[in-house]
Scaffold this motif. Structure first.
Motif, short mmCIF file in Angstrom:
data_model
loop_
_atom_site.label_atom_id
_atom_site.label_comp_id
_atom_site.label_asym_id
_atom_site.label_seq_id
_atom_site.Cartn_x
_atom_site.Cartn_y
_atom_site.Cartn_z
N SER A 25 0.83 -1.20 0.00
CA SER A 25 0.00 0.00 0.00
C SER A 25 0.86 1.26 0.00
O SER A 25 0.59 2.22 -0.73
CB SER A 25 -0.91 -0.02 1.23
N SER A 28 2.38 1.69 -3.40
CA SER A 28 1.34 2.14 -4.33
C SER A 28 1.10 3.64 -4.18
O SER A 28 0.97 4.36 -5.17
CB SER A 28 0.07 1.36 -4.07
N LEU A 29 1.04 4.12 -2.94
CA LEU A 29 0.87 5.56 -2.72
C LEU A 29 2.04 6.35 -3.30
O LEU A 29 1.84 7.40 -3.93
CB LEU A 29 0.73 5.87 -1.22
N GLN A 148 -6.88 9.17 -9.07
CA GLN A 148 -6.40 7.85 -8.65
C GLN A 148 -5.63 7.94 -7.33
O GLN A 148 -5.85 7.13 -6.42
CB GLN A 148 -5.51 7.23 -9.73
N TYR A 149 -4.75 8.92 -7.23
CA TYR A 149 -3.96 9.11 -6.01
C TYR A 149 -4.86 9.43 -4.82
O TYR A 149 -4.75 8.80 -3.76
CB TYR A 149 -2.94 10.23 -6.23
N THR A 151 -8.02 8.88 -4.40
CA THR A 151 -8.87 7.73 -4.07
C THR A 151 -8.10 6.71 -3.25
O THR A 151 -8.58 6.22 -2.23
CB THR A 151 -9.43 7.08 -5.36
N LYS A 152 -6.90 6.40 -3.70
CA LYS A 152 -6.05 5.45 -2.96
C LYS A 152 -5.72 6.00 -1.57
O LYS A 152 -5.76 5.28 -0.57
CB LYS A 152 -4.77 5.17 -3.75
N SER A 155 -8.71 5.55 0.71
CA SER A 155 -9.24 4.19 0.87
C SER A 155 -8.57 3.49 2.05
O SER A 155 -7.39 3.70 2.32
CB SER A 155 -9.00 3.37 -0.39
N SER A 158 -5.08 2.22 3.18
CA SER A 158 -4.10 3.22 2.73
C SER A 158 -4.27 4.54 3.47
O SER A 158 -3.29 5.27 3.65
CB SER A 158 -4.24 3.46 1.23
#
Length: 189
Positions: A25, A28-29, A148-149, A151-152, A155, A158
């Motif tokens: 996670s 991904s961030l 996208q960033y 939202t992640k 979420s 994250s």
């Protein structure tokens, strides 16, 4: 196997089951944040291209429209403001001012048929139009990467990492006020 070895193995497995998703996670961030930075730089690159083209366009128009001095001052001021902008909202505001000034310049061009047929002006206009299209695409790409960033970032789980490691929400690139209004077209001149 001894009981202590089994407990150690189980403990290690539980730690790995918790740790691996956290690392994934976090990575991904980081990746999404870098994508936002890249797409923001792409907007800056295209805006710089436009800033570099504008003096040539203005000088070409100046040769024909010497009495239209205020528009040239407005364009110079807007270019300067855009060059000095440091964040997305400032860049958006300065970009809107520059776009408005360029629109006024194109209205002036309509009054000078010889200018519209000048090859230098045609070439510069085509390059400027292409640059405007590239800026629009770059803004769309930026907004997609920001969405996208963000939202992640918001979420679960994250959001916990984002707050722990200070991942800030990124602003979207917004259209200027009045962008949804259709500009008037007047062929009466």
């Amino acid at each position: 196997m001894k009981k202590s070895v089994k407990i150690l193995i189980i403990t290690i497995l539980v730690v790995l089951l918790i740790f691996i998703p956290i690392v994934g996670s976090y990575n991904s961030l980081i990746s999404l944040e870098q994508n936002v930075n890249t797409t923001q730089s792409n907007i800056d690159t295209q805006m710089q291209r436009r800033l570099d083209l504008i003096p040539n366009l203005v000088n070409t128009v100046k040769g024909y429209a010497t009495q239209e001095k205020s528009i040239f001052t407005d364009i110079a001021n807007a270019r300067s403001k855009l060059s000095g902008a440091t964040n997305v909202p400032e860049k958006a505001d300065a970009d809107n001012q520059l776009s408005n000034s360029l629109s006024r310049l194109l209205v002036i061009v309509e009054s000078y048929p010889d200018l519209k047929s000048n090859q230098n002006f045609k070439d510069l206009s085509i390059q400027l139009e292409g640059t405007e299209n590239r800026i629009a695409v770059a803004r769309q790409d930026y907004n997609t990467s920001v969405t996208q960033y963000n939202t992640k970032r918001r979420s679960f789980p994250s959001n916990i990492l984002a707050s722990l490691f200070d991942f800030k929400e990124k602003p979207l690139y917004k259209a200027s006020n009045g962008a949804n209004e259709v500009p008037p077209v007047d062929f009466a001149h």
